[in-house]
Structures are given as structure tokens and as C-alpha cells.
Design an enzyme around this catalytic site. Structure first.
Site, PDB file in Angstrom:
ATOM      1  N   SER A   1     -20.594 -16.857 -29.218  1.00 28.88           N
ATOM      2  CA  SER A   1     -20.732 -16.256 -30.533  1.00 28.88           C
ATOM      3  C   SER A   1     -21.393 -17.233 -31.509  1.00 28.88           C
ATOM      4  O   SER A   1     -22.508 -17.690 -31.284  1.00 28.88           O
ATOM      5  CB  SER A   1     -19.355 -15.784 -31.023  1.00 28.88           C
ATOM      6  OG  SER A   1     -19.456 -15.014 -32.181  1.00 28.88           O
TER       7      SER A   1
ATOM      8  N   ASP B   1     -20.914  -4.817 -26.561  1.00 31.18           N
ATOM      9  CA  ASP B   1     -20.590  -5.742 -27.655  1.00 31.18           C
ATOM     10  C   ASP B   1     -20.989  -5.110 -28.986  1.00 31.18           C
ATOM     11  O   ASP B   1     -22.171  -4.952 -29.276  1.00 31.18           O
ATOM     12  CB  ASP B   1     -21.342  -7.062 -27.445  1.00 31.18           C
ATOM     13  CG  ASP B   1     -20.901  -8.166 -28.400  1.00 31.18           C
ATOM     14  OD1 ASP B   1     -20.390  -7.842 -29.490  1.00 31.18           O
ATOM     15  OD2 ASP B   1     -21.074  -9.345 -28.053  1.00 31.18           O
TER      16      ASP B   1
ATOM     17  N   HIS C   1     -17.288  -8.330 -26.936  1.00 32.38           N
ATOM     18  CA  HIS C   1     -17.688  -9.638 -27.478  1.00 32.38           C
ATOM     19  C   HIS C   1     -16.920 -10.796 -26.850  1.00 32.38           C
ATOM     20  O   HIS C   1     -17.460 -11.879 -26.676  1.00 32.38           O
ATOM     21  CB  HIS C   1     -17.489  -9.635 -28.998  1.00 32.38           C
ATOM     22  CG  HIS C   1     -18.170 -10.763 -29.703  1.00 32.38           C
ATOM     23  ND1 HIS C   1     -19.536 -10.956 -29.651  1.00 32.38           N
ATOM     24  CD2 HIS C   1     -17.671 -11.759 -30.488  1.00 32.38           C
ATOM     25  CE1 HIS C   1     -19.848 -12.019 -30.373  1.00 32.38           C
ATOM     26  NE2 HIS C   1     -18.752 -12.519 -30.881  1.00 32.38           N
TER      27      HIS C   1
END
Length: 273
Positions: free
Chosen positions: A95, A224, A253
Site C-alpha cells: 500500500s 481491491d 487490499h
């Protein structure tokens, strides 16, 4: 516990497991090095040395009032590498950690980094503007900040549904694992959470990615919703001159937790090439 002193007011907590070729892992927004433990355990069992650290303001690291910008976070990453004497290292980000890695690679051009994996990346640019019509509305950022200022634990808990895609019939993750991930995320300071959320939203790395020449593996869940594939991993692949994209059906995610076996297997194959 082990710490690296970055400056007079900042020490970063880190974990250093295993022996072998070094892998340095950089976690996502407000998580901590503990979020990597399933992946790290498997990597170490396969003959790698794994180092993961808590970004400033997160986990067990110090919580300074400033320094939540890509230059400082990139310098922190470089300090971890130099302090531990890591050579021929593979960088792995999740991320927001992918943005930190990308900025570091492009600006520092380190000779001691040989490959990188960007898992559920937020690069190259999330914000909707005239040059990024498919991006996210800025109202979402302001709503998130307002919610955190009112009740950060409740806001973080609300993210779990999207992080793990809990409404999907394909999701198989326990309530206890969800609570564990939420607790890791709430350990960051409110200041850190707000500053990093803003960084995540406004960071424009479109020109940055084109300057990264080492091999890069992008690993991304096809479901995601936090960092949609079409907004992040696909354009990142197109901008990175030496990259490829591996996608995971029905994954969201938090794939470094929910799909760590698949992610780890593909990562090991990439490193050993």
C-alpha cells in the site's frame, strides 16, 4: 526490542529474522512491522533474511510531530538499510509503503537494492484532477480526516470491510484476524494517521516510476477497492520500465495477510529468477 536511531527525536523499531538473502519490508498506512509476520515467517523458512520496521509514528516506533513526507520517509528507509548493512536487498512494500519505496528508488538510486515488489500499491496517483479523471474525489480525504478526528478507532474498524472484502463469498478470514489487523492500525498516533492519509492521497509518482530501472513485481488483488487495479497497479506497470503485474482473483487490499501463501510463493519465484 531492537531500534535504529534516525535522529535525536526519532528511533524506529525493527524486526530482523532469519539468515540469507535480505528482504526489507515496508508496511502500509498506519500498520506496523507485525503485519508482515505471516509472510516473513514463510520467507525465513525458505532461506531468506527478513527485516521489517515500523514507519515513524506507527507501531513501536517514536511518534514525532513532523517528518511525514516522502523525502523524510525515504531517508528513514535508507537509514535502515545503511544501519543494518543490507546489501543486494529486495524491497517489498504494501500500500503506502510502495510509494515510499518508489520515491526512495528514484531519488536515492541505491546500488544495494536489486529488486522490488509492490503489493497492493497506491502508486502512481490517487487524487482526481484534470490530469487524472479516474482518480478519487478529494471529498473522500476530507471525510476520512473528519472521521478520524472524531473517532479514529471506529474509522479504522470501518475500513476492515473494504480491506478484506468481507462481504464477498470468497473471503475466508476470521473475526480474530480482523481484530488483530484493526488493533495494529489503531496503534499509530492521530497526527500520523492524518498526515499519512494526506500523503497517500496527494503523492504524484507518475514521473517518479519511469526513473526506476530495477526489476519490479506488482502484486495486486483484482477486487481491491481501496486501491483499484485500474487506478494503481496497471498504470504503475505501464510507467515502470522493467516490471510485470501479477493479479489475484477475489482478493482485496490486505493480500499480504489474507492471501500471504500465494503472495509469498510468487515473491520467492520472482526473487530467485
Amino acid at each position: 526490542m531492537a531500534f535504529i536511531k534516525i535522529s535525536d527525536d526519532v528511533c524506529l523499531h525493527f524486526k530482523d529474522w532469519g539468515k540469507g538473502k535480505p528482504i526489507l519490508l515496508v508496511h502500509g498506512w498506519c500498520l506496523a512491522s507485525d503485519s508482515w509476520e505471516y509472510l516473513m515467517n514463510e520467507l525465513c523458512d525458505n532461506g531468506f533474511r527478513c527485516v521489517a520496521y515500523d514507519i515513524r509514528g506507527c507501531g513501536k516506533s517514536d511518534q514525532p510531530w513532523s517528518g511525514y513526507d516522502l523525502d523524510t520517509l525515504g531517508n528513514d528507509l535508507g537509514s535502515v538499510i545503511s544501519n543494518l548493512g543490507l546489501e543486494d536487498v529486495v524491497l517489498v512494500g504494501h500500500s503506502m509503503g510502495c510509494a515510499v519505496i518508489a520515491h526512495y528508488l528514484a531519488t536515492h538510486k541505491p546500488k544495494d537494492v536489486v529488486k522490488a515488489s509492490l503489493i497492493a500499491t497506491t502508486t502512481p496517483y490517487l487524487r482526481k484532477d484534470g490530469t487524472n479523471q479516474e482518480g478519487m474525489d478529494e471529498d473522500l480525504l476530507h471525510a476520512a480526516i473528519d472521521a478520524m478526528k472524531k473517532d479514529k478507532p471506529a474509522f479504522v474498524k470501518s475500513l476492515a470491510e473494504q480491506f478484506f472484502n468481507l462481504t464477498s463469498k470468497h473471503t475466508d478470514i476470521s473475526a480474530e484476524m480482523i481484530d488483530w489487523a484493526v488493533n495494529l492500525t489503531t496503534s499509530s498516533s492521530l497526527k500520523t494517521a492524518i498526515e499519512l492519509q494526506q500523503l497517500l492521497f496527494f503523492a504524484d509518482l507518475r514521473t517518479t516510476l519511469s526513473r526506476i530501472t530495477i526489476p519490479v513485481l506488482l502484486q495486486h488483488g483484482e477486487d481491491d477497492r481501496s486501491s483499484p487495479l485500474e487506478l494503481t497497479a496497471i498504470p504503475s506497470r505501464d510507467l515502470l520500465p522493467n516490471s510485470r503485474l501479477k493479479t489475484y482473483p477475489n482478493e482485496a487490499h490486505g493480500i499480504q495477510i489474507s492471501a500471504w501463501q500465494k503472495v509469498c510463493s510468487d515473491l520467492i519465484e520472482f526473487i530467485n529468477e
